[in-house]
Design a protein around this motif. Structure first.
Motif, PDB file in Angstrom:
ATOM      1  N   GLU A 108     -14.737  40.025 -18.427  1.00  0.00           N
ATOM      2  CA  GLU A 108     -14.098  38.826 -17.893  1.00  0.00           C
ATOM      3  C   GLU A 108     -13.628  37.894 -19.001  1.00  0.00           C
ATOM      4  O   GLU A 108     -12.514  37.359 -18.944  1.00  0.00           O
ATOM      5  CB  GLU A 108     -15.052  38.076 -16.948  1.00  0.00           C
ATOM      6  N   LEU A 109     -14.471  37.681 -20.013  1.00  0.00           N
ATOM      7  CA  LEU A 109     -14.073  36.818 -21.128  1.00  0.00           C
ATOM      8  C   LEU A 109     -12.925  37.430 -21.918  1.00  0.00           C
ATOM      9  O   LEU A 109     -12.011  36.717 -22.353  1.00  0.00           O
ATOM     10  CB  LEU A 109     -15.268  36.560 -22.051  1.00  0.00           C
ATOM     11  N   SER A 150     -18.135  40.819 -22.655  1.00  0.00           N
ATOM     12  CA  SER A 150     -17.820  40.516 -21.266  1.00  0.00           C
ATOM     13  C   SER A 150     -16.365  40.874 -20.983  1.00  0.00           C
ATOM     14  O   SER A 150     -15.461  40.306 -21.608  1.00  0.00           O
ATOM     15  CB  SER A 150     -18.046  39.021 -21.006  1.00  0.00           C
ATOM     16  N   GLU A 172     -20.981  35.690 -20.514  1.00  0.00           N
ATOM     17  CA  GLU A 172     -20.710  34.448 -19.790  1.00  0.00           C
ATOM     18  C   GLU A 172     -21.864  33.461 -19.906  1.00  0.00           C
ATOM     19  O   GLU A 172     -21.663  32.264 -19.936  1.00  0.00           O
ATOM     20  CB  GLU A 172     -20.430  34.712 -18.300  1.00  0.00           C
TER      21      GLU A 172
END
Length: 136
Positions: free
Chosen positions: A54-55, A52, A45
């Motif tokens: 999340e990414l 990541s 991030e």
């Protein structure tokens, strides 16, 4: 696919620049104007090297068109991160599949095959078949 659904492709690299460049190359070699949903998920991030979750999850959600999502990874911890997301079971769209393929050649094969309207199994097979490409 006649039902309007299309396989999405996520390219996970330790480098945002590598992921974006491979995505651009694959889309260009598939005709440039193709509507195949391809998303890079590279780096962290904060813009550093790494992976990541999340990414990756956000990229997978962004390319999900109902026909499955093929995820190709570059190196070890990218593979581990995707495996962990799949094991959690609720972070990635339904019918997301980790694809064992060479990163660049596999990405090109996956995008070209998806552009032809193939299903997730055919996209995965085309990407995996890239292991057999000979250069000399």
């Amino acid at each position: 696919m006649s039902d309007g659904k299309q396989v999405g492709i996520v390219l996970v690299s330790h480098s945002a620049e590598v992921a974006a460049s491979v995505a651009e190359l694959a889309k260009s070699l598939a005709g440039g104007g193709t509507s195949v949903p391809v998303a890079p998920a590279g780096g962290t991030e904060g813009g550093g090297l790494g992976t990541s979750s999340e990414l990756i999850a956000a990229a997978a959600a962004s390319v999900d068109r109902g026909a499955g999502v093929a995820v190709l990874m570059d190196l070890g911890s990218a593979v581990l991160t995707v495996k962990a997301l799949l094991a959690e079971g609720d972070e990635l769209p339904d019918n997301t599949r980790m694809v064992d393929a060479p990163f660049v050649e596999g990405a090109v094969a996956a995008v070209v095959t998806a552009a032809a309207g193939a299903d997730l199994a055919a996209v995965e097979a085309a990407a995996a078949d890239a292991y057999t490409y000979r250069k000399v």
